[in-house]
Design an enzyme around this catalytic site. Structure first.
Site, PDB file in Angstrom:
ATOM      1  N   THR A   1      -0.950   7.724  -1.050  1.00  0.00           N
ATOM      2  CA  THR A   1      -2.154   7.692  -1.909  1.00  0.00           C
ATOM      3  C   THR A   1      -3.108   6.568  -1.514  1.00  0.00           C
ATOM      4  OG1 THR A   1      -1.109   6.171  -3.456  1.00  0.00           O
ATOM      5  CG2 THR A   1      -0.772   8.533  -3.854  1.00  0.00           C
TER       6      THR A   1
ATOM      7  N   ARG B   1       0.859  -1.183   0.000  1.00  0.00           N
ATOM      8  CA  ARG B   1       0.000   0.000   0.000  1.00  0.00           C
ATOM      9  C   ARG B   1       0.888   1.224   0.000  1.00  0.00           C
ATOM     10  NH1 ARG B   1      -3.813   1.591   5.146  1.00  0.00           N
ATOM     11  NH2 ARG B   1      -1.885   2.437   5.970  1.00  0.00           N
TER      12      ARG B   1
HETATM   13  O1  LIG Z   1      -6.300  -2.500   4.133  1.00  0.00           O
HETATM   14  P1  LIG Z   1      -5.214  -1.672   3.559  1.00  0.00           P
HETATM   15  O2  LIG Z   1      -5.453  -0.184   3.756  1.00  0.00           O
HETATM   16  O3  LIG Z   1      -4.937  -1.994   2.125  1.00  0.00           O
HETATM   17  O4  LIG Z   1      -3.893  -1.924   4.401  1.00  0.00           O
HETATM   18  C1  LIG Z   1      -3.496  -3.175   4.820  1.00  0.00           C
HETATM   19  C2  LIG Z   1      -2.212  -3.602   4.176  1.00  0.00           C
HETATM   20  O5  LIG Z   1      -1.124  -2.800   4.670  1.00  0.00           O
HETATM   21  C3  LIG Z   1      -0.106  -3.668   5.176  1.00  0.00           C
HETATM   22  O6  LIG Z   1       0.812  -4.012   4.198  1.00  0.00           O
HETATM   23  P2  LIG Z   1       1.900  -2.976   3.645  1.00  0.00           P
HETATM   24  O7  LIG Z   1       1.383  -2.258   2.430  1.00  0.00           O
HETATM   25  O8  LIG Z   1       2.397  -2.122   4.754  1.00  0.00           O
HETATM   26  O9  LIG Z   1       3.056  -3.925   3.119  1.00  0.00           O
HETATM   27  P3  LIG Z   1       4.099  -4.802   3.975  1.00  0.00           P
HETATM   28  O10 LIG Z   1       3.357  -6.023   4.410  1.00  0.00           O
HETATM   29  O11 LIG Z   1       5.178  -5.104   2.996  1.00  0.00           O
HETATM   30  O12 LIG Z   1       4.575  -3.974   5.122  1.00  0.00           O
HETATM   31  C4  LIG Z   1      -0.868  -4.876   5.630  1.00  0.00           C
HETATM   32  O13 LIG Z   1      -0.068  -6.007   5.800  1.00  0.00           O
HETATM   33  C5  LIG Z   1      -1.910  -5.025   4.565  1.00  0.00           C
HETATM   34  O14 LIG Z   1      -1.454  -5.761   3.447  1.00  0.00           O
HETATM   35  O1  LIG Z   2      -2.464  -0.221  10.995  1.00  0.00           O
HETATM   36  C1  LIG Z   2      -1.988  -0.655   9.923  1.00  0.00           C
HETATM   37  C2  LIG Z   2      -2.539  -0.308   8.676  1.00  0.00           C
HETATM   38  C3  LIG Z   2      -1.988  -0.830   7.551  1.00  0.00           C
HETATM   39  N1  LIG Z   2      -0.915  -1.646   7.657  1.00  0.00           N
HETATM   40  C4  LIG Z   2      -0.384  -1.990   8.850  1.00  0.00           C
HETATM   41  O2  LIG Z   2       0.591  -2.748   8.913  1.00  0.00           O
HETATM   42  N2  LIG Z   2      -0.935  -1.475   9.957  1.00  0.00           N
END
Ligand SMILES: O=P(O)(O)OC[C@H]1O[C@H](OP(=O)(O)OP(=O)(O)O)[C@H](O)[C@@H]1O
Ligand SMILES: O=c1cc[nH]c(=O)[nH]1
Ligand SMILES: [Mg+2]
Length: 211
Positions: free
Chosen positions: A107, A103
């Site tokens: 944005t 994510r």
């Molecule tokens: O419901 P959303 O608003 O889409 O957010 C949730 C996402 O954010 C985090 O991943 P992140 O993008 O931080 O990637 P990572 O696991 O590599 O840290 C988490 O593990 C989810 O995949």
């Molecule tokens: O609280 C949050 C939201 C998105 N992704 C995370 O890892 N933690």
């Protein structure tokens, strides 16, 4: 979408330690595994089995074995990878596919940067692993992707969800069959779309901060 929150004192206890910002990475990783094994027990309640005949030391009897095609477990990288071991401990013969999604924290757009899954998921039961359901953008993209490949039933296993993210999934998935199994539903999202009170950035707490 069917939402199940696991109501169990051990789940609540382990989750409390996870939330604590002073819990170090090695303990955090261990607790995520333990929690997922508990969640997996509930998440696999409808896993398909078929009758088999077995021979005990005493007599022949009927039992059950996992049906084919085998269940497919899909951790969403990075943070979902921390849940894989806990899940496969309960269903060791499951197949595993991977989705890499991130994510953009400004944005909130979802970038799919990796995919390693069977082309054809027709008739498959799929278990998606991602600890955090915040805005729901990531899970929505993952679920749509898996249904486009033909998945029959999708169960998402998460640790925490924000009510806003659950509402978004319910609104956007319509009649598509999906289950969501959780350790807790938190209060809300903050202005940066982080879950409150949450546990911070799950990927960073498991594996360290990336830019
Ligand atoms: O419901 P959303 O608003 O889409 O957010 C949730 C996402 O954010 C985090 O991943 P992140 O993008 O931080 O990637 P990572 O696991 O590599 O840290 C988490 O593990 C989810 O995949
Ligand atoms: O609280 C949050 C939201 C998105 N992704 C995370 O890892 N933690
Ligand atoms: Mg992250």
């Amino acid at each position: 979408m069917r939402v199940t929150v696991l109501d169990h004192p051990l789940v609540a206890h382990k989750l409390s330690v996870l939330r604590d910002k002073s819990t170090p990475s090695p303990v955090f990783r261990q607790l995520v595994e333990e929690l997922v094994t508990l969640l997996a027990y509930e998440a696999t309640r409808e896993v398909r089995v078929e009758p088999i005949t077995i021979q005990t030391p005493v007599a022949e009897t009927q039992g059950v074995g996992l049906s084919r095609p085998r269940p497919l477990v899909v951790p969403i990288l990075r943070a979902g990878l921390g849940m894989l071991e806990g899940m496969t401990r309960l269903i060791p013969t499951a197949e595993v596919g991977f989705l890499g999604m991130a994510r953009d924290d400004t944005t909130l757009d979802i970038i799919t940067y990796a995919e390693r899954l069977p082309e054809d998921l027709t008739g498959r039961q799929v278990y998606v692993l991602d600890p955090m359901l915040a805005t729901g953008g990531t899970l929505r993209e993952a679920i749509k992707f898996l249904y486009r490949r033909g998945a029959e039933q999708i169960t998402c296993v998460c640790l925490l969800a924000a009510p806003e993210g659950i509402a978004k999934l319910e609104e956007e998935l319509g009649d598509a069959e999906a289950n969501l199994v959780l350790a807790a539903i938190d209060e809300r999202l903050d202005e940066n779309a982080y879950i409150v009170p949450g546990l911070g950035d799950a990927g960073d707490r498991l594996y360290g901060v990336v830019d």
